[in-house]
Design a protein around this motif. Structure first.
Motif, mmCIF file in Angstrom:
data_model
loop_
_atom_site.group_PDB
_atom_site.id
_atom_site.type_symbol
_atom_site.label_atom_id
_atom_site.label_comp_id
_atom_site.label_asym_id
_atom_site.label_seq_id
_atom_site.Cartn_x
_atom_site.Cartn_y
_atom_site.Cartn_z
ATOM 1 N N ASP A 1 -6.873 12.883 -13.454
ATOM 2 C CA ASP A 1 -7.977 13.598 -12.817
ATOM 3 C C ASP A 1 -7.542 14.436 -11.628
ATOM 4 N N GLY A 2 -6.247 14.398 -11.247
ATOM 5 C CA GLY A 2 -5.748 15.231 -10.175
ATOM 6 C C GLY A 2 -6.039 14.736 -8.782
ATOM 7 N N ARG A 3 -6.595 13.531 -8.627
ATOM 8 C CA ARG A 3 -6.940 13.042 -7.289
ATOM 9 C C ARG A 3 -5.711 12.662 -6.473
ATOM 10 N N ALA A 4 -4.803 11.881 -7.052
ATOM 11 C CA ALA A 4 -3.660 11.407 -6.277
ATOM 12 C C ALA A 4 -2.579 10.889 -7.204
ATOM 13 N N TYR A 5 -1.359 10.828 -6.661
ATOM 14 C CA TYR A 5 -0.238 10.195 -7.361
ATOM 15 C C TYR A 5 0.812 9.860 -6.313
ATOM 16 N N GLY A 6 1.756 9.001 -6.670
ATOM 17 C CA GLY A 6 2.819 8.629 -5.741
ATOM 18 C C GLY A 6 3.860 7.784 -6.439
ATOM 19 N N LEU A 7 5.040 7.721 -5.841
ATOM 20 C CA LEU A 7 6.127 6.927 -6.408
ATOM 21 C C LEU A 7 6.958 6.358 -5.268
ATOM 22 N N GLN A 8 7.137 5.026 -5.259
ATOM 23 C CA GLN A 8 7.890 4.354 -4.200
ATOM 24 C C GLN A 8 8.742 3.246 -4.795
ATOM 25 N N VAL A 9 9.814 2.900 -4.043
ATOM 26 C CA VAL A 9 10.618 1.717 -4.362
ATOM 27 C C VAL A 9 9.967 0.529 -3.664
ATOM 28 N N THR A 10 9.465 -0.401 -4.424
ATOM 29 C CA THR A 10 8.678 -1.502 -3.860
ATOM 30 C C THR A 10 9.442 -2.809 -3.757
ATOM 31 N N ASP A 11 10.584 -2.936 -4.433
ATOM 32 C CA ASP A 11 11.314 -4.195 -4.353
ATOM 33 C C ASP A 11 12.748 -3.947 -4.820
ATOM 34 N N THR A 12 13.633 -4.867 -4.466
ATOM 35 C CA THR A 12 15.030 -4.771 -4.876
ATOM 36 C C THR A 12 15.564 -6.160 -5.161
ATOM 37 N N THR A 13 16.499 -6.229 -6.103
ATOM 38 C CA THR A 13 17.185 -7.475 -6.454
ATOM 39 C C THR A 13 18.681 -7.192 -6.443
ATOM 40 N N PRO A 14 19.517 -8.194 -6.596
ATOM 41 C CA PRO A 14 20.955 -7.930 -6.612
ATOM 42 C C PRO A 14 21.400 -6.977 -7.711
ATOM 43 N N SER A 15 20.630 -6.845 -8.782
ATOM 44 C CA SER A 15 21.064 -5.994 -9.895
ATOM 45 C C SER A 15 20.170 -4.787 -10.146
ATOM 46 N N THR A 16 18.904 -4.777 -9.678
ATOM 47 C CA THR A 16 17.980 -3.687 -9.962
ATOM 48 C C THR A 16 17.100 -3.399 -8.748
ATOM 49 N N VAL A 17 16.409 -2.270 -8.844
ATOM 50 C CA VAL A 17 15.339 -1.950 -7.894
ATOM 51 C C VAL A 17 14.048 -1.799 -8.689
ATOM 52 N N GLN A 18 12.932 -2.100 -8.050
ATOM 53 C CA GLN A 18 11.623 -1.950 -8.682
ATOM 54 C C GLN A 18 10.958 -0.691 -8.156
ATOM 55 N N VAL A 19 10.634 0.217 -9.060
ATOM 56 C CA VAL A 19 10.001 1.487 -8.711
ATOM 57 C C VAL A 19 8.571 1.459 -9.240
ATOM 58 N N ARG A 20 7.635 1.826 -8.373
ATOM 59 C CA ARG A 20 6.221 1.814 -8.755
ATOM 60 C C ARG A 20 5.634 3.209 -8.620
ATOM 61 N N ALA A 21 4.884 3.619 -9.661
ATOM 62 C CA ALA A 21 4.162 4.889 -9.630
ATOM 63 C C ALA A 21 2.667 4.601 -9.569
ATOM 64 N N LEU A 22 1.945 5.335 -8.723
ATOM 65 C CA LEU A 22 0.492 5.250 -8.630
ATOM 66 C C LEU A 22 -0.118 6.494 -9.254
ATOM 67 N N VAL A 23 -1.090 6.301 -10.138
ATOM 68 C CA VAL A 23 -1.767 7.417 -10.804
ATOM 69 C C VAL A 23 -3.266 7.148 -10.782
ATOM 70 N N THR A 24 -4.067 8.187 -10.938
ATOM 71 C CA THR A 24 -5.520 8.067 -10.913
ATOM 72 C C THR A 24 -6.119 8.695 -12.168
ATOM 73 N N ALA A 25 -7.356 8.276 -12.490
ATOM 74 C CA ALA A 25 -8.087 8.824 -13.638
ATOM 75 C C ALA A 25 -9.570 8.596 -13.416
ATOM 76 N N LYS A 26 -10.383 9.244 -14.225
ATOM 77 C CA LYS A 26 -11.822 9.199 -14.011
ATOM 78 C C LYS A 26 -12.469 7.926 -14.529
ATOM 79 N N ASP A 27 -11.808 7.196 -15.470
ATOM 80 C CA ASP A 27 -12.381 5.951 -15.962
ATOM 81 C C ASP A 27 -11.279 5.076 -16.532
#
Length: 360
Positions: free
Chosen positions: A280-306
């Motif tokens: 719906d074009g309202r908002a979006y974002g992408l951040q690194v939210t966590d890390t482990t010895p072997s990987t990182v956790q990346v989270r994307a935020l997206v929006t929609a009308k329903d």
């Protein structure tokens, strides 16, 4: 000859007169419907032509069967039967007329208001009100039918005297039914859940398809129907994703290597969303939210009308981002690092007087 001609003339005249009046009334309603296409009232009233004609025919026969001398030995029984049919058909007609008026009022409200949440709330209230009206009319019709029998009228005093005891017994026996009944009224006018709302109950995601005075039906995403008592929604917590507004925010997670190009992923996420019609074009974002010895956790935020569109956006972003990473940044995908094992130290050698003694 008169004994045959008179009943036939009375019955035939009643039927013909009923058909003529019914046809004329239907033509008038049809013309009114053509002149007022914006109002569905006249078209809905035409659906009541069968009970309307039944009321007319029964009323005419009820008023003239005595003069027809039809079944002289059973005139009382014929009169009572016609009365019962007249009461039943009149109740049927009243329900049809009330339904037409309520449906017309809802249609006008839905056209005048663009707020989907308010329209769904009114729709829920209208359906429950119509069920209550139908139940009241049916109960009154049955009571009127019973009162046509002299034995029922004679027993009225005793029934009234025992009404208190019967009410207590019925209340105890139907405790769950009454609780569901009051819960249904609370849902209808408390705006807790409405027809069309997206809800999560007992871990199942779906939309409310039907609400009655005693039960509620949820249609799940895989076309299953979950039926539960309405008291569930007044006694247990549940998620209503459409309570205030159907707009939603969703998340997408990836577990990636520490060398992932996060800034490039943000730019790719923007490109993916611009080409996704469900966003719906309202908002979006992408951040690194966590890390482990072997990987990182990346989270994307997206929006929609329903809720339906947020699901589409999430699966689209997840699939296209993995495809892009595999093609352009394969090193960013999670890896399992391996190396040669270190040699195990020999613990069988023990130093004795500065010398090493080996045991075989």
């Amino acid at each position: 000859m008169e004994n045959v001609f008179r009943p036939l003339s009375v019955v035939g005249g009643s039927v013909l007169l009923t058909l003529a009046i019914g046809w004329a009334t239907d033509r008038l309603l049809h013309k009114a419907d053509e002149r007022n296409p914006e109002s569905p009232l006249w078209g809905l009233l035409r659906r009541g032509r069968i009970p309307y004609q039944l009321v007319l025919c029964t009323a005419l026969l009820r008023g003239s069967y005595a003069q027809a001398k039809l079944l002289d030995r059973h005139q009382a029984g014929v009169g009572r039967a016609l009365t019962l049919v007249l009461i039943g058909s009149a109740a049927w007609l009243v329900i049809r007329i009330a339904g037409a008026i309520v449906e017309t009022s809802y249609s006008r409200y839905a056209r005048a208001h663009r707020d989907a949440a308010r329209v769904r709330r009114v729709r829920t209230q209208v359906e429950l009100i119509m069920r209550v009206v139908s139940a009241i009319v049916i109960v009154m019709a049955i009571a009127s039918m019973l009162l046509t029998f002299p034995a029922m009228r004679a027993a009225g005093a005793s029934l009234l005297a025992s009404a208190g005891i019967l009410g207590i017994v019925a209340g105890v026996a139907a405790q769950s039914t009454l609780s569901n009944l009051f819960a249904g009224l609370q849902i209808a006018f408390g705006d807790m859940v409405r027809i069309g709302d997206t809800v999560v109950v007992d871990g199942e995601w779906g939309s409310v398809e039907e609400i009655t005075l005693t039960f509620l039906t949820v249609r799940t995403w895989d076309e299953r129907r979950i039926t539960m008592p309405v008291s569930y929604f007044t006694s247990k917590p549940f998620e209503n994703w459409s309570r205030a507004t159907p707009q939603m925010t969703g998340t997408v997670y990836w577990h990636l290597d520490h060398s992932v190009p996060v800034e490039a992923m943000r730019e790719k996420l923007r490109d993916i969303l611009r080409e996704c019609p469900a966003w719906d074009g309202r908002a979006y974002g992408l951040q690194v939210t966590d890390t482990t010895p072997s990987t990182v956790q990346v989270r994307a935020l997206v929006t929609a009308k329903d809720a339906d569109d947020i699901w589409t956006v999430r699966v689209t972003v997840r699939e296209q981002m993995i495809t892009w990473l595999s093609a352009h940044h394969p090193h960013a995908l999670p890896r399992v690092n391996t190396s040669d094992a270190a040699p195990v130290p020999n613990h069988s050698a023990h130093p004795v007087d500065g010398r090493v003694r080996h045991h075989r």
